[in-house]
Motif scaffolding. Sequence first.
Motif, PDB file in Angstrom:
ATOM      1  N   VAL A  37       0.706  -1.260  -0.130  1.00 34.91           N
ATOM      2  CA  VAL A  37       0.086   0.064   0.072  1.00 34.91           C
ATOM      3  C   VAL A  37       0.940   1.138   0.077  1.00 34.91           C
ATOM      4  CG1 VAL A  37      -1.853   1.205   1.198  1.00 34.91           C
ATOM      5  CG2 VAL A  37      -1.919  -1.209   1.193  1.00 34.91           C
ATOM      6  N   PHE A  38       0.706   1.972  -1.069  1.00 32.80           N
ATOM      7  CA  PHE A  38       1.533   3.314  -0.944  1.00 32.80           C
ATOM      8  C   PHE A  38       0.819   4.490  -0.607  1.00 32.80           C
ATOM      9  CE2 PHE A  38       3.411   0.312  -4.201  1.00 32.80           C
ATOM     10  CZ  PHE A  38       4.679   0.934  -4.233  1.00 32.80           C
ATOM     11  N   ALA A  39       1.773   5.631  -0.266  1.00 33.13           N
ATOM     12  CA  ALA A  39       0.951   6.752   0.355  1.00 33.13           C
ATOM     13  C   ALA A  39       0.160   7.378  -0.798  1.00 33.13           C
ATOM     14  CB  ALA A  39       2.182   7.685   0.643  1.00 33.13           C
ATOM     15  N   THR A  40       0.483   7.177  -2.046  1.00 34.20           N
ATOM     16  CA  THR A  40      -0.695   7.745  -3.134  1.00 34.20           C
ATOM     17  C   THR A  40      -0.807   6.909  -4.136  1.00 34.20           C
ATOM     18  OG1 THR A  40       1.506   8.738  -4.456  1.00 34.20           O
ATOM     19  CG2 THR A  40       0.552  10.149  -2.327  1.00 34.20           C
ATOM     20  N   GLU A  41      -1.735   7.154  -4.852  1.00 32.29           N
ATOM     21  CA  GLU A  41      -1.968   6.384  -6.068  1.00 32.29           C
ATOM     22  C   GLU A  41      -1.056   6.537  -7.001  1.00 32.29           C
ATOM     23  OE1 GLU A  41      -5.533   5.344  -9.220  1.00 32.29           O
ATOM     24  OE2 GLU A  41      -5.973   6.572  -7.691  1.00 32.29           O
ATOM     25  N   ALA A  42      -0.409   7.914  -7.124  1.00 33.29           N
ATOM     26  CA  ALA A  42       0.612   8.164  -8.345  1.00 33.29           C
ATOM     27  C   ALA A  42       1.967   7.260  -7.789  1.00 33.29           C
ATOM     28  CB  ALA A  42       0.990   9.649  -8.182  1.00 33.29           C
ATOM     29  N   GLU A  43       2.105   6.945  -6.748  1.00 34.84           N
ATOM     30  CA  GLU A  43       3.423   6.122  -6.198  1.00 34.84           C
ATOM     31  C   GLU A  43       3.033   4.777  -6.815  1.00 34.84           C
ATOM     32  OE1 GLU A  43       5.497   7.730  -2.325  1.00 34.84           O
ATOM     33  OE2 GLU A  43       3.490   7.478  -2.225  1.00 34.84           O
ATOM     34  N   ALA A  44       1.939   4.162  -6.600  1.00 37.79           N
ATOM     35  CA  ALA A  44       1.529   2.831  -6.801  1.00 37.79           C
ATOM     36  C   ALA A  44       1.562   2.560  -8.179  1.00 37.79           C
ATOM     37  CB  ALA A  44       0.005   2.496  -6.275  1.00 37.79           C
ATOM     38  N   VAL A  45       1.315   3.764  -9.147  1.00 32.45           N
ATOM     39  CA  VAL A  45       0.915   3.418 -10.652  1.00 32.45           C
ATOM     40  C   VAL A  45       2.559   3.565 -11.243  1.00 32.45           C
ATOM     41  CG1 VAL A  45       0.663   4.927 -12.843  1.00 32.45           C
ATOM     42  CG2 VAL A  45      -1.132   4.782 -11.176  1.00 32.45           C
ATOM     43  N   THR A  46       3.304   4.253 -10.711  1.00 26.70           N
ATOM     44  CA  THR A  46       4.949   4.398 -10.964  1.00 26.70           C
ATOM     45  C   THR A  46       5.573   2.816 -10.648  1.00 26.70           C
ATOM     46  OG1 THR A  46       4.983   6.855 -10.670  1.00 26.70           O
ATOM     47  CG2 THR A  46       6.986   5.567 -10.822  1.00 26.70           C
ATOM     48  N   PHE A  47       5.321   2.419  -9.451  1.00 31.22           N
ATOM     49  CA  PHE A  47       5.994   1.302  -9.035  1.00 31.22           C
ATOM     50  C   PHE A  47       5.431  -0.090  -9.756  1.00 31.22           C
ATOM     51  CE2 PHE A  47       6.021  -2.615  -6.513  1.00 31.22           C
ATOM     52  CZ  PHE A  47       7.427  -2.736  -6.150  1.00 31.22           C
ATOM     53  N   ALA A  48       4.190   0.058 -10.074  1.00 28.72           N
ATOM     54  CA  ALA A  48       3.567  -0.864 -10.921  1.00 28.72           C
ATOM     55  C   ALA A  48       4.157  -1.283 -12.356  1.00 28.72           C
ATOM     56  CB  ALA A  48       2.102  -1.199 -10.856  1.00 28.72           C
ATOM     57  N   GLU A  49       4.220   0.034 -12.851  1.00 29.27           N
ATOM     58  CA  GLU A  49       4.456   0.139 -14.345  1.00 29.27           C
ATOM     59  C   GLU A  49       6.191  -0.278 -14.448  1.00 29.27           C
ATOM     60  OE1 GLU A  49       4.893   0.100 -18.072  1.00 29.27           O
ATOM     61  OE2 GLU A  49       3.008   0.223 -16.784  1.00 29.27           O
ATOM     62  N   THR A  84      -0.964  -7.526 -15.257  1.00 33.47           N
ATOM     63  CA  THR A  84       0.025  -8.214 -16.288  1.00 33.47           C
ATOM     64  C   THR A  84       0.443  -9.403 -15.741  1.00 33.47           C
ATOM     65  OG1 THR A  84       1.800  -6.990 -15.792  1.00 33.47           O
ATOM     66  CG2 THR A  84       0.243  -5.836 -17.448  1.00 33.47           C
ATOM     67  N   LEU A  85       0.579 -10.145 -16.710  1.00 40.61           N
ATOM     68  CA  LEU A  85       1.560 -11.667 -16.457  1.00 40.61           C
ATOM     69  C   LEU A  85       2.651 -11.881 -17.341  1.00 40.61           C
ATOM     70  CD1 LEU A  85       1.529 -14.130 -14.353  1.00 40.61           C
ATOM     71  CD2 LEU A  85       0.101 -15.443 -16.090  1.00 40.61           C
ATOM     72  N   HIS A  86       3.603 -11.821 -16.823  1.00 41.64           N
ATOM     73  CA  HIS A  86       4.811 -12.342 -17.477  1.00 41.64           C
ATOM     74  C   HIS A  86       5.445 -13.587 -17.194  1.00 41.64           C
ATOM     75  CE1 HIS A  86       4.545  -8.023 -18.640  1.00 41.64           C
ATOM     76  NE2 HIS A  86       5.300  -8.359 -19.901  1.00 41.64           N
ATOM     77  N   GLY A  87       6.305 -14.091 -17.936  1.00 40.30           N
ATOM     78  CA  GLY A  87       7.092 -15.359 -17.504  1.00 40.30           C
ATOM     79  C   GLY A  87       8.323 -15.637 -18.106  1.00 40.30           C
ATOM     80  N   MET A  88       8.961 -16.403 -17.642  1.00 37.81           N
ATOM     81  CA  MET A  88      10.308 -16.897 -18.315  1.00 37.81           C
ATOM     82  C   MET A  88      10.541 -18.429 -18.105  1.00 37.81           C
ATOM     83  SD  MET A  88      14.026 -14.928 -17.472  1.00 37.81           S
ATOM     84  CE  MET A  88      14.341 -15.621 -15.786  1.00 37.81           C
ATOM     85  N   VAL A 107       1.515  -8.749 -11.928  1.00 39.90           N
ATOM     86  CA  VAL A 107       1.753  -7.404 -11.312  1.00 39.90           C
ATOM     87  C   VAL A 107       0.441  -6.843 -11.484  1.00 39.90           C
ATOM     88  CG1 VAL A 107       2.587  -5.018 -11.256  1.00 39.90           C
ATOM     89  CG2 VAL A 107       4.218  -7.036 -11.730  1.00 39.90           C
ATOM     90  N   GLY A 108      -0.478  -6.675 -10.322  1.00 43.45           N
ATOM     91  CA  GLY A 108      -1.770  -6.040 -10.498  1.00 43.45           C
ATOM     92  C   GLY A 108      -2.002  -4.743  -9.483  1.00 43.45           C
ATOM     93  N   ARG A 109      -2.789  -3.917  -9.742  1.00 43.15           N
ATOM     94  CA  ARG A 109      -3.128  -2.636  -9.209  1.00 43.15           C
ATOM     95  C   ARG A 109      -4.295  -2.458  -9.017  1.00 43.15           C
ATOM     96  NH1 ARG A 109      -3.808   2.648  -9.525  1.00 43.15           N
ATOM     97  NH2 ARG A 109      -3.814   2.607 -11.784  1.00 43.15           N
ATOM     98  N   ASP A 110      -4.794  -1.830  -7.739  1.00 42.05           N
ATOM     99  CA  ASP A 110      -5.965  -1.233  -7.607  1.00 42.05           C
ATOM    100  C   ASP A 110      -5.924  -0.089  -6.608  1.00 42.05           C
ATOM    101  OD1 ASP A 110      -8.790  -0.622  -7.458  1.00 42.05           O
ATOM    102  OD2 ASP A 110      -9.413  -2.433  -6.608  1.00 42.05           O
ATOM    103  N   GLY A 111      -6.072   1.201  -7.248  1.00 42.76           N
ATOM    104  CA  GLY A 111      -5.963   2.589  -6.596  1.00 42.76           C
ATOM    105  C   GLY A 111      -4.553   2.531  -6.073  1.00 42.76           C
ATOM    106  N   ASP A 112      -4.335   2.657  -4.743  1.00 43.24           N
ATOM    107  CA  ASP A 112      -2.992   2.845  -4.126  1.00 43.24           C
ATOM    108  C   ASP A 112      -2.272   1.482  -3.666  1.00 43.24           C
ATOM    109  OD1 ASP A 112      -4.351   2.388  -1.791  1.00 43.24           O
ATOM    110  OD2 ASP A 112      -4.054   3.958  -0.807  1.00 43.24           O
ATOM    111  N   THR A 113      -2.771   0.423  -4.193  1.00 36.48           N
ATOM    112  CA  THR A 113      -2.265  -0.731  -3.692  1.00 36.48           C
ATOM    113  C   THR A 113      -1.676  -1.695  -5.001  1.00 36.48           C
ATOM    114  OG1 THR A 113      -3.624  -0.694  -1.992  1.00 36.48           O
ATOM    115  CG2 THR A 113      -2.929  -2.848  -2.157  1.00 36.48           C
TER     116      THR A 113
END
Length: 143
Positions: A37-49, A84-88, A107-113
Amino acid sequence: MSHECLANWPEGLPEVNVWHRDFSTAETAYAEQKVVVFATEAEAVTFAEETRKSYAECANRPQEPGVTATGYDHGVLDVGEGATLHGMYTFDAEASDRPHFNYLWGVGRDGDTVTLNMWQSYWGDPPVTEWKSTLRTAVNKLY
């Protein structure tokens, strides 16, 4: 096998609001989930990407001698703010025991999480369909 994509979770995890759990079978498979859980949704978006990009490029990074890696994009899931789902698949020509490994990273996101779901095994093909279902459930349970 040691590999920067496999050894640790991505950089940038906050020191608080992180939940972690492990799952395993007797010898053949191992899975982990982290929920952050990030402090802001923007941080979660950046981290997930950034995490998605890192996993997508994992197979293209330098490998240990004798190891070949093939990456897979298993697609996007329409759940939460997206997942998203990636594999190797890796093959270690120098390994006398367990030369084949499969990995899946969700990697999945909903809001700030953000949820990170990792699976690895040296036994058989990766359970892509099942892991997509697991990832969908994990994102749906974030809120």
